[in-house]
Design an enzyme around this catalytic site. Structure first.
Site, PDB file in Angstrom:
ATOM      1  CB  SER A 145      -6.638   9.849   1.699  1.00 33.77           C
ATOM      2  OG  SER A 145      -6.260  10.275   0.409  1.00 33.77           O
ATOM      3  CG  HIS A 190      -8.879   7.611   5.104  1.00 34.14           C
ATOM      4  ND1 HIS A 190      -7.722   7.564   5.855  1.00 34.14           N
ATOM      5  CD2 HIS A 190      -8.498   7.595   3.817  1.00 34.14           C
ATOM      6  CE1 HIS A 190      -6.683   7.556   5.040  1.00 34.14           C
ATOM      7  NE2 HIS A 190      -7.119   7.566   3.796  1.00 34.14           N
ATOM      8  CE  LYS A 209      -4.669   4.368   4.775  1.00 36.73           C
ATOM      9  NZ  LYS A 209      -4.891   4.278   3.344  1.00 36.73           N
TER      10      LYS A 209
HETATM   11  C1  LIG Z   1      -4.304   4.107   2.127  1.00 35.22           C
HETATM   12  C2  LIG Z   1      -5.267   4.146   1.023  1.00 35.22           C
HETATM   13  C3  LIG Z   1      -5.273   3.154   0.031  1.00 35.22           C
HETATM   14  C4  LIG Z   1      -4.197   2.125  -0.080  1.00 35.22           C
HETATM   15  O1  LIG Z   1      -4.277   1.154   0.899  1.00 35.22           O
HETATM   16  P1  LIG Z   1      -2.963   0.348   1.314  1.00 35.22           P
HETATM   17  O2  LIG Z   1      -3.472  -0.825   2.030  1.00 35.22           O
HETATM   18  O3  LIG Z   1      -2.146   1.274   2.123  1.00 35.22           O
HETATM   19  O4  LIG Z   1      -2.275  -0.007   0.015  1.00 35.22           O
HETATM   20  C5  LIG Z   1      -6.284   3.185  -0.888  1.00 35.22           C
HETATM   21  N1  LIG Z   1      -7.226   4.138  -0.883  1.00 35.22           N
HETATM   22  C6  LIG Z   1      -7.229   5.130   0.031  1.00 35.22           C
HETATM   23  C7  LIG Z   1      -8.310   6.170  -0.019  1.00 35.22           C
HETATM   24  C8  LIG Z   1      -6.246   5.161   1.004  1.00 35.22           C
HETATM   25  O5  LIG Z   1      -6.229   6.147   1.891  1.00 35.22           O
END
Ligand SMILES: *Cc1c(COP(=O)(O)O)cnc(C)c1O
Length: 397
Positions: A182, A210, A242
């Protein structure tokens, strides 16, 4: 010894953060329009969100949300297992399982909750959870909450992971990794990790927050791009907040896995199901993400344009081919100064500092989206080239 005051201790740690330029500040966005963000009465071009395909404001996604809110109201009113599991959730789970090539999927209210829930359901005290050092915070927290022994290996070091697994050959073992990291944007060596897990009888879990929507045939994610099926990677987790531009997350895998999560994942059982309108919006987003490859192609072209331009400017790019294009600046103060200078000329970019990234590896986390245009990337590059060298006379940035 007097009892410590918890609030005084918290205030002290906030003070120490401020002293080290590590204070986190909340910013209110007054209005969002595509990549444009209004904040403090100014209009800024954002390169900090995770809406990689530009779906957060897609008319069909919004229409699905509105229609379902009109028909079904806002709240789901209960946990999935009581009466919160609506037709919209069921349809979305089916679509996600079909898209990712898994037997079944279960929705969670956020990605953080999904990772906590899977790990707590799979792991017991005495098991080990082997993780990449750069994994997302919620994977690390998940192992701790499950009471498993957390063993970390150096970033993307398959031999390091093998050594950790071999250190306790008798223990139940889950190996968990981000698919795309991330804060770095690079890819995990998933084929090698899948082979290792098979050899070591460990279970592989990939967090594709991602990758989903962005990589693979029809955007089905990193595993699809690498042709890794359910047997290779039995536990796939990804988020809806995302590239899909919505909210929530899911875990996909065998029918056995998902049935087990329904029984045992506490963050599934004891939390209110996401609003049905969110599920309906996410289903619309899945359909668009699957069908509209041009969004991925446009994003890939913007990524190439940014990297080519940044290379010419001698900017400290990291080895990433994805929408996450960090510039490694080192000290937290340098990253903050660069983000401040960009904001002064109309760009919003996240400065990522420890403890989110290791000490000495503060960075600008620049993210690109199919909602951007070529000229936006060019404008950002121009702003980056205009950042003044620091007093020490080092090159720009
Ligand atoms: C954003 C993210 C999460 C968390 O997801 P949310 O729905 O925002 O709680 C988990 N793992 C990774 C790798 C992320 O980038």
């Amino acid at each position: 010894m007097p009892r410590p005051s918890l609030l005084a201790r918290l205030a002290q740690s906030t003070h120490e953060r401020a002293q080290s330029s590590l204070l986190r500040r909340l910013r209110t966005i007054e209005h969002a329009e595509g990549p444009w963000l209004e904040s403090g009465g100014r209009r800024l071009l954002g390169f900090c969100g995770n809406d990689y395909l530009g779906l957060a404001q897609h008319p069909l996604v919004i229409a699905a949300f509105k229609r379902t809110a009109d028909d079904e109201g806002v709240g789901s009113t209960a946990a999935h297992l009581i009466c919160g599991h609506r037709a919209e959730h069921a349809a979305l789970e089916e679509a996600l399982a079909d898209w990712t090539g898994r037997e079944r999927a279960a929705l969670f209210s956020t990605g953080y909750l999904a990772n906590l829930g899977v790990m707590q359901a799979l792991l017991r005290a005495g098991d080990m959870c082997v993780q990449d050092k750069l994994n997302h915070a919620c994977l690390l927290d998940g192992a701790a909450l499950a009471g498993a022994q957390l063993k970390r290996y150096p970033h993307n070091d398959v031999d390091g992971a093998a050594r950790q697994l071999a250190s306790r050959a008798e223990a139940g073992a889950l190996l968990a990794t981000d698919g795309i990291f991330s804060m770095d944007g690079d890819l995990a060596p998933l084929r090698e990790l899948a082979r290792l897990c098979e050899q070591e009888d460990a279970t592989l879990m990939v967090d594709d927050a991602h990758g989903l929507g962005v990589l693979g045939d029809n955007g089905a994610g990193t595993l699809s791009m690498l042709d890794l099926g359910q047997r290779d990677v039995p536990v796939l987790m990804a988020t809806l907040g995302k590239a899909l531009g919505c909210h929530g997350a899911f875990v996909a895998g065998s029918a056995n896995l998902v049935e087990g999560l329904l029984q045992s994942a506490r963050t599934y059982v004891y939390t209110t199901a996401m609003p049905p309108a969110v599920a309906a919006a996410a289903l619309a987003a899945v359909r668009i993400a699957r069908a509209e490859s041009w969004r991925r192609e446009k994003l890939a072209a913007l990524i190439r344009r940014f990297r080519d331009g940044a290379q010419q400017l001698g900017l400290p790019l990291m080895p990433s081919d994805t929408a996450i294009q960090p510039l490694l600046l080192g000290e937290a103060t340098t990253a903050m100064a660069a983000a401040g200078a960009l904001e002064a000329v109309g760009f919003l970019v996240g400065a990522i500092r420890p403890p989110t990234v290791p000490a000495g590896k503060a960075r600008l986390r620049i993210t690109l989206s199919a909602a951007h245009e070529e000229e936006h990337v060019d404008q950002l590059l121009e702003a980056l080239s205009g950042l003044a060298p620091d007093e020490a006379g080092s090159p720009p940035l």
